[in-house]
Design a protein around this motif. Structure first.
Motif, PDB file in Angstrom:
ATOM      1  N   ASP A 316     -32.747-118.144 -10.092  1.00  0.00           N
ATOM      2  CA  ASP A 316     -32.614-116.703 -10.352  1.00  0.00           C
ATOM      3  C   ASP A 316     -33.969-116.154 -10.782  1.00  0.00           C
ATOM      4  N   SER A 400     -25.775-123.675 -10.341  1.00  0.00           N
ATOM      5  CA  SER A 400     -25.351-122.455  -9.646  1.00  0.00           C
ATOM      6  C   SER A 400     -24.324-122.790  -8.577  1.00  0.00           C
ATOM      7  N   LYS A 436     -26.453-113.982 -10.463  1.00  0.00           N
ATOM      8  CA  LYS A 436     -27.829-113.738 -10.017  1.00  0.00           C
ATOM      9  C   LYS A 436     -28.173-112.268 -10.159  1.00  0.00           C
ATOM     10  N   ARG A 438     -29.811-109.000  -9.278  1.00  0.00           N
ATOM     11  CA  ARG A 438     -30.313-108.350  -8.059  1.00  0.00           C
ATOM     12  C   ARG A 438     -30.420-106.850  -8.329  1.00  0.00           C
TER      13      ARG A 438
END
Length: 480
Positions: A316, A400, A436, A438
């Motif tokens: 990430d 993840s 994550k 974004r």
């Protein structure tokens, strides 16, 4: 007075209305023509203020649009290749490292070959004809500035940005690209950051993008700068480094630095924990001066520490080092999550402005100067008693999957502090759950710190924390 017949009156009125309507139509056409003409002229001259790049081009900047120019020397480069292997992506990145001569044959891994994990080597042009009169510096600084024209001389028709750095500059490529996507490369941009140290900025310029932190020049500005750099080298023999010469020449073109706090010069020595644990709310783009600071993780070398940090960065990248604060009401703890690096638990509630200040864990860059202990950061002194400081848990591992990301942080050192059951010193592990990060380019134009929640736990030695986006009007505040 003679009166007109009614038929003539009607004819005269109709003609007048027709002429009036025709005049209005012609006026409107002329105004539209004038506005369109001005738009074309201003756009062609680059004078129109552009909206963010994605709305203009239809797609964001990628690594394919970036060319790197790493400035080094043969001896220095040999010592820093482990750093470069961490962030350089041979199949995706363009650019080269500028050396003054070809490395010896026994350093085969430094030579250009298809299997190399390092940037290709470019031999710098001869800059001995340019004057250099700074007694504290080296004439090799001229090579750093002249690299602007050399990198531009290569076939770079699809390039939007030229990024410059030193051999010990560690870049985080995904975050670099995300940061540059905020700007339109067709406009003249000079993007970077200054030093953390007040004296360094005072000496070299508060408006200069420091070369160790790295800086980016838009392709439109680089084309012009490449034509002017030689004349600037003639005018500035007294300057110390190549970044100062590039800065001076860009200033002569009337352009100032666009500050991005993710570029880090790190003009400090010793323990940089305070800087890393209180990162600005923006993607981390670069780290410099690693040879002057301690390894950023305990019980690891500098190279091992960076490799460990990149384990989180690969999962990430945008969330890396992003600081999130939440409060435990039951024990009155303040928990600071610097994702991918460390979690701090303070034994008491801190107001958010205090929790986000940089702790002065580091030493001064220079000694013997009354300005040496001044920083351009919002700092706070480290508690003189180690038992009065926060309990620190360093990044251990990350996992993840489709359900999200779980990162764990462990306490790596024991202390002799006495504490009661309500003290965070009895904790051994922090688990952080997230998804994550974004953020859109528009969100990065005005980034917002994320929020977190402390989850119920049946284990009194472990705390679970969930990091999430804040609600529309949610406050991050200390519960009284």
């Amino acid at each position: 007075m003679q009166l007109l017949p009614s038929s003539l009156k009607h004819h005269h009125s109709s003609s007048y209305r027709l002429a009036k309507n025709l005049f209005l139509i012609l006026s409107s056409v002329f105004i539209v023509y004038l506005l369109v003409s001005m738009f074309v002229i201003f756009t062609s001259k680059g004078l129109l203020i552009h909206s963010p790049e994605p709305e203009l081009t239809g797609h964001l900047t990628s690594l394919d649009h970036v060319v790197f120019a790493i400035i080094s020397s043969e001896n220095s480069w040999l010592k820093c290749t482990d750093y470069a292997k961490l962030w350089w992506r041979p199949q995706q990145m363009k650019g080269c490292v500028f050396l003054e001569s070809i490395p010896p044959p026994d350093s085969l891994d430094l030579h250009n070959d298809t299997d190399s994990l390092l940037p290709p080597i470019c031999i710098s042009a001869d800059t001995s004809r340019f004057p250099y009169s700074n007694q504290r510096g080296l004439q090799s600084a001229l090579r750093a500035a002249h690299a602007v024209s050399e990198i531009m001389a290569m076939d770079r028709s699809d390039v939007r940005w030229f990024v410059f750095g030193d051999e010990d500059t560690v870049f985080f490529p995904d975050n670099l690209v995300k940061t540059l996507s905020k700007y339109d490369h067709r406009i003249w941009y000079y993007v970077g950051s200054g030093s953390e140290n007040f004296e360094q900025n005072r000496e070299f310029g508060f408006g200069m993008a420091f070369g160790g932190a790295g800086f980016a020049i838009s392709s439109s500005l680089a084309r012009v700068l490449a034509k002017k750099i030689d004349s600037c080298l003639e005018r500035y023999p007294r300057l110390y480094g190549g970044d100062a010469r590039v800065y001076s020449c860009i200033m002569e073109l009337g352009i100032g630095m666009t500050h991005e706090p993710g570029f880090h010069q790190f003009d400090v020595r010793g323990d940089a924990f305070g800087l890393l644990a209180a990162h600005p709310v923006s993607p981390v783009v670069s780290i410099h001066n690693l040879k002057w600071i301690d390894p950023i993780f305990p019980n690891k070398t500098t190279a091992e520490s960076l490799e460990h940090l990149f384990k989180a960065a690969r999962v990430d990248p945008e969330r890396l080092l992003q600081q999130t604060i939440c409060y435990d009401r039951w024990f009155s703890w303040t928990i600071s999550v610097s994702w991918g690096y460390a979690v701090q638990v303070f034994p008491g509630h801190l107001f958010l402005p205090d929790a986000t200040r940089v702790q002065e864990t580091f030493k001064h860059w220079k000694k013997g100067n009354h300005l040496a202990d001044s920083y351009v950061l919002n700092t706070r002194y480290l508690h003189p008693d180690p038992c009065g400081r926060s309990t620190v848990f360093f990044f251990d591992q990350v996992h993840s999957d489709e359900d999200g990301i779980r990162s764990t942080y462990r306490k790596l050192s024991k202390d002799n502090c006495s504490y009661d059951p309500a003290s965070p010193r009895h904790l051994e592990e922090i688990r952080v759950y997230s998804r994550k990060l974004r953020r859109s380019v528009r969100q990065l134009m005005a980034p917002r710190r994320q929020c977190c929640d402390i989850l119920p736990s049946s284990n009194n030695k472990v705390i679970d924390v969930a990091v999430r986006g804040c609600k529309e009007e949610e406050l991050i505040y200390m519960h009284m």
